[in-house]
Design a protein around this motif. Structure first.
Motif, PDB file in Angstrom:
ATOM      1  N   PHE A 183      12.134   4.477  -0.446  1.00  0.00           N
ATOM      2  CA  PHE A 183      10.783   5.633  -0.892  1.00  0.00           C
ATOM      3  C   PHE A 183       9.166   5.478  -0.918  1.00  0.00           C
ATOM      4  N   GLY A 184       8.947   5.341  -0.304  1.00  0.00           N
ATOM      5  CA  GLY A 184       7.472   5.409  -0.375  1.00  0.00           C
ATOM      6  C   GLY A 184       6.896   3.816   0.380  1.00  0.00           C
ATOM      7  N   GLN A 185       7.420   3.894   0.509  1.00  0.00           N
ATOM      8  CA  GLN A 185       7.203   1.939   1.650  1.00  0.00           C
ATOM      9  C   GLN A 185       7.396   2.370   3.340  1.00  0.00           C
ATOM     10  N   ARG A 189       3.901  10.753   4.177  1.00  0.00           N
ATOM     11  CA  ARG A 189       2.986  12.223   4.415  1.00  0.00           C
ATOM     12  C   ARG A 189       1.199  12.505   4.484  1.00  0.00           C
ATOM     13  N   LYS A 190       1.497  11.483   3.383  1.00  0.00           N
ATOM     14  CA  LYS A 190      -0.016  10.736   2.474  1.00  0.00           C
ATOM     15  C   LYS A 190      -0.575   9.382   3.238  1.00  0.00           C
ATOM     16  N   MET A 191       0.527   8.465   4.372  1.00  0.00           N
ATOM     17  CA  MET A 191       0.388   7.698   4.257  1.00  0.00           C
ATOM     18  C   MET A 191      -0.830   7.396   5.697  1.00  0.00           C
ATOM     19  N   PRO A 203      13.823 -11.053  -1.187  1.00  0.00           N
ATOM     20  CA  PRO A 203      13.433 -10.353  -3.305  1.00  0.00           C
ATOM     21  C   PRO A 203      13.735  -9.226  -3.125  1.00  0.00           C
ATOM     22  N   GLY A 204      14.586  -8.511  -4.586  1.00  0.00           N
ATOM     23  CA  GLY A 204      14.624  -7.565  -4.401  1.00  0.00           C
ATOM     24  C   GLY A 204      13.184  -7.215  -5.595  1.00  0.00           C
ATOM     25  N   TYR A 205      13.802  -6.667  -6.755  1.00  0.00           N
ATOM     26  CA  TYR A 205      11.847  -6.069  -7.577  1.00  0.00           C
ATOM     27  C   TYR A 205      12.400  -7.602  -9.006  1.00  0.00           C
ATOM     28  N   ARG A 212       0.782  -1.367  -0.094  1.00  0.00           N
ATOM     29  CA  ARG A 212      -0.093   0.391  -0.271  1.00  0.00           C
ATOM     30  C   ARG A 212       0.890   0.948  -0.130  1.00  0.00           C
ATOM     31  N   ASP A 213       1.689   1.498  -1.070  1.00  0.00           N
ATOM     32  CA  ASP A 213       2.753   2.769  -0.909  1.00  0.00           C
ATOM     33  C   ASP A 213       1.992   4.211  -0.911  1.00  0.00           C
ATOM     34  N   ALA A 214       2.963   4.828  -0.538  1.00  0.00           N
ATOM     35  CA  ALA A 214       2.941   5.584  -0.039  1.00  0.00           C
ATOM     36  C   ALA A 214       3.824   6.737   0.486  1.00  0.00           C
ATOM     37  N   THR A 215       3.530   8.121   0.192  1.00  0.00           N
ATOM     38  CA  THR A 215       4.820   9.251   0.505  1.00  0.00           C
ATOM     39  C   THR A 215       4.795   8.698   2.148  1.00  0.00           C
ATOM     40  N   SER A 267       2.852  -9.454 -10.443  1.00  0.00           N
ATOM     41  CA  SER A 267       1.841  -8.136 -10.482  1.00  0.00           C
ATOM     42  C   SER A 267       2.201  -7.488  -9.527  1.00  0.00           C
ATOM     43  N   MET A 268       2.755  -7.875  -8.149  1.00  0.00           N
ATOM     44  CA  MET A 268       2.940  -6.299  -7.194  1.00  0.00           C
ATOM     45  C   MET A 268       3.906  -5.582  -7.919  1.00  0.00           C
ATOM     46  N   VAL A 269       4.868  -5.679  -8.527  1.00  0.00           N
ATOM     47  CA  VAL A 269       6.039  -5.033  -9.193  1.00  0.00           C
ATOM     48  C   VAL A 269       5.757  -4.150 -10.126  1.00  0.00           C
ATOM     49  N   ASN A 274       5.479   1.513   5.622  1.00  0.00           N
ATOM     50  CA  ASN A 274       4.805   0.457   6.364  1.00  0.00           C
ATOM     51  C   ASN A 274       5.173  -1.189   5.856  1.00  0.00           C
ATOM     52  N   TYR A 275       5.585  -0.649   4.687  1.00  0.00           N
ATOM     53  CA  TYR A 275       6.454  -2.023   3.870  1.00  0.00           C
ATOM     54  C   TYR A 275       7.516  -2.639   4.148  1.00  0.00           C
ATOM     55  N   SER A 276       8.339  -1.146   4.811  1.00  0.00           N
ATOM     56  CA  SER A 276       9.917  -1.887   4.644  1.00  0.00           C
ATOM     57  C   SER A 276       9.780  -2.441   6.508  1.00  0.00           C
TER      58      SER A 276
HETATM   59  N1  CAA Z   1      14.079  10.256  -3.828  1.00  0.00           N
HETATM   60  C1  CAA Z   1      13.429  10.846  -3.128  1.00  0.00           C
HETATM   61  N2  CAA Z   1      12.700  11.531  -3.635  1.00  0.00           N
HETATM   62  C2  CAA Z   1      12.053  11.296  -4.527  1.00  0.00           C
HETATM   63  C3  CAA Z   1      12.576   9.674  -4.506  1.00  0.00           C
HETATM   64  C4  CAA Z   1      12.791   9.283  -4.568  1.00  0.00           C
HETATM   65  N3  CAA Z   1      13.314   7.729  -5.029  1.00  0.00           N
HETATM   66  N4  CAA Z   1      10.835   9.766  -5.757  1.00  0.00           N
HETATM   67  C5  CAA Z   1      10.400  10.960  -5.416  1.00  0.00           C
HETATM   68  N5  CAA Z   1      10.845  11.574  -5.019  1.00  0.00           N
HETATM   69  C6  CAA Z   1       9.957  12.681  -4.629  1.00  0.00           C
HETATM   70  C7  CAA Z   1       9.397  13.599  -5.724  1.00  0.00           C
HETATM   71  O1  CAA Z   1      10.096  14.334  -6.752  1.00  0.00           O
HETATM   72  C8  CAA Z   1       9.115  14.740  -5.709  1.00  0.00           C
HETATM   73  O2  CAA Z   1       9.453  15.761  -5.440  1.00  0.00           O
HETATM   74  P1  CAA Z   1       9.157  17.204  -5.306  1.00  0.00           P
HETATM   75  O3  CAA Z   1       7.494  17.044  -4.333  1.00  0.00           O
HETATM   76  O4  CAA Z   1       9.874  18.199  -5.328  1.00  0.00           O
HETATM   77  O5  CAA Z   1       8.295  17.223  -6.628  1.00  0.00           O
HETATM   78  C9  CAA Z   1       8.241  14.272  -4.158  1.00  0.00           C
HETATM   79  O6  CAA Z   1       9.360  13.235  -3.962  1.00  0.00           O
HETATM   80  C10 CAA Z   1       6.975  13.424  -4.455  1.00  0.00           C
HETATM   81  O7  CAA Z   1       7.159  11.380  -5.053  1.00  0.00           O
HETATM   82  P2  CAA Z   1       5.896  11.133  -5.814  1.00  0.00           P
HETATM   83  O8  CAA Z   1       5.522  11.813  -6.670  1.00  0.00           O
HETATM   84  O9  CAA Z   1       6.306  10.043  -6.353  1.00  0.00           O
HETATM   85  O10 CAA Z   1       4.585  10.738  -4.442  1.00  0.00           O
HETATM   86  P3  CAA Z   1       4.021  10.355  -5.360  1.00  0.00           P
HETATM   87  O11 CAA Z   1       3.060  10.582  -3.954  1.00  0.00           O
HETATM   88  O12 CAA Z   1       3.464  10.698  -6.467  1.00  0.00           O
HETATM   89  O13 CAA Z   1       4.091   8.877  -5.461  1.00  0.00           O
HETATM   90  C11 CAA Z   1       4.869   6.483  -4.743  1.00  0.00           C
HETATM   91  C12 CAA Z   1       4.742   7.913  -4.172  1.00  0.00           C
HETATM   92  C13 CAA Z   1       4.011   5.690  -5.838  1.00  0.00           C
HETATM   93  C14 CAA Z   1       5.439   5.513  -3.319  1.00  0.00           C
HETATM   94  C15 CAA Z   1       5.772   6.218  -5.698  1.00  0.00           C
HETATM   95  O14 CAA Z   1       7.107   7.398  -5.852  1.00  0.00           O
HETATM   96  C16 CAA Z   1       6.437   5.447  -5.869  1.00  0.00           C
HETATM   97  O15 CAA Z   1       5.915   4.681  -6.654  1.00  0.00           O
HETATM   98  N6  CAA Z   1       7.238   5.022  -5.373  1.00  0.00           N
HETATM   99  C17 CAA Z   1       8.057   3.230  -5.752  1.00  0.00           C
HETATM  100  C18 CAA Z   1       7.753   2.106  -4.308  1.00  0.00           C
HETATM  101  C19 CAA Z   1       8.559   1.209  -5.036  1.00  0.00           C
HETATM  102  O16 CAA Z   1       9.615   0.788  -4.885  1.00  0.00           O
HETATM  103  N7  CAA Z   1       7.449  -0.270  -4.791  1.00  0.00           N
HETATM  104  C20 CAA Z   1       7.889  -1.317  -4.623  1.00  0.00           C
HETATM  105  C21 CAA Z   1       6.879  -2.283  -4.419  1.00  0.00           C
HETATM  106  S1  CAA Z   1       6.750  -3.976  -5.744  1.00  0.00           S
HETATM  107  C22 CAA Z   1       7.679  -4.307  -4.122  1.00  0.00           C
HETATM  108  O17 CAA Z   1       7.212  -3.829  -2.971  1.00  0.00           O
HETATM  109  C23 CAA Z   1       8.138  -5.692  -4.038  1.00  0.00           C
HETATM  110  C24 CAA Z   1       9.431  -6.051  -3.204  1.00  0.00           C
HETATM  111  O18 CAA Z   1       9.454  -6.303  -2.106  1.00  0.00           O
HETATM  112  C25 CAA Z   1      10.907  -4.586  -3.870  1.00  0.00           C
END
Ligand code: CAA
Length: 247
Positions: free
Chosen positions: A148-150, A98-100, A183-185, A93-96, A189-191, A152-154
């Protein structure tokens, strides 16, 4: 090779399906769980049977403690003794941060971390009393390196690593090993749910091998951990991530 009984949570898709098939190839009886509504288990079973794979599917929500205890009773009533448990089911349930909201936090912590307790608890005593067992917990590269964005998951995936190391010590003298795979990426369907631009620009570009992993590459690691030869490996956290994070 001794035939064992393996139970894989979230076993009807992604990494779980690949592990189910690999352990079936190794000659084990394989039981899988799936979550109601995730997809049609009957179609999946038919499809697998057409390819020569016979599984038994149980429906359970691994976040639900009582449901997991009921599941264990059902499996026992069906005449199975689980020797191999793969705690694989998980969600994002990915979100920064701030938005989580609390819902996204709770969903991921309950499904990904509470499930370790819910599912391991009813099966570990059988393994220790029979003097043989394998518990494999699917963590993630993001449990070690953060993502970034995880938050909860991390957090949940890091928790799985601690759970694994603690339990490994408690059951080591009883013939039971407990290991994590991180696992990495991997192409599941999750990735695939990650924004393609984020995936390509921020993630795949950082993977030394320059590609996503294949589910079969995780399955092969899990299958090895289930062998007799792997009996001295316990409390390990095996990275299978194409070099994305090295430790
Ligand atoms: N590092 C630093 N800053 C970052 C960044 C990063 N990696 N990614 C984005 N930002 C910045 C953006 O540039 C943006 O900056 P500004 O506000 O200055 O423009 C700000 O952070 C906000 O970022 P987003 O616009 O991306 O925020 P969002 O709400 O649109 O998206 C998100 C957030 C959905 C989490 C998106 O960043 C994302 O999808 N990230 C990848 C998450 C991920 O890797 N998930 C893995 C899923 S698969 C899995 O989990 C399996 C496994 O085990 C590996």
């Amino acid at each position: 090779m001794t035939e064992r009984c393996a139970l894989i949570t979230g076993g009807t898709s992604g990494l779980g399906e690949a592990m189910a098939r690999r352990l079936h190839d190794a000659g084990h009886t394989v039981l899988v769980t799936h979550h109601a509504g995730s997809h049609n288990a009957d179609h999946w079973l038919e499809d697998q049977a057409a390819q020569g794979y016979r599984f038994r599917v149980y429906e359970v929500d691994v976040a639900d403690h009582e449901a997991c205890q009921d599941l264990a009773r059902q499996i026992e009533a069906d005449g199975h003794e689980v020797d191999i448990l793969i705690n694989n089911a998980g969600i994002t349930r990915d979100a920064t941060f701030r938005k989580m909201d609390k819902g996204k936090w709770d969903d991921v912590l309950r499904t990904n971390l509470d499930s370790m307790f819910n599912m391991t608890k009813p099966f570990i005593d059988g393994m220790t009393s029979r003097g043989w067992g394998r518990v494999i917990c699917i963590s993630s590269v993001n449990g070690t390196k953060g993502q970034f964005g995880q938050t909860n998951y991390s957090a949940a995936k890091a928790g799985i690593q601690g759970f694994t190391k603690a339990l490994a010590q408690e059951v080591a003298r009883k013939g039971v090993t407990v290991n994590a795979i991180s696992p990495g990426y991997i192409a599941t369907s999750m990735v695939a749910a990650v924004d393609p631009e984020v995936l390509e620009k921020q993630i795949v570009s950082q993977i030394p091998m320059g590609r996503l992993g294949r589910p079969e590459e995780i399955a092969a690691t899990a299958a090895f951990l289930c062998t007799e030869e792997a009996g001295y490996i316990t409390g390990a956290n095996i990275a299978v991530n194409g070099g994305l994070h090295m430790y």
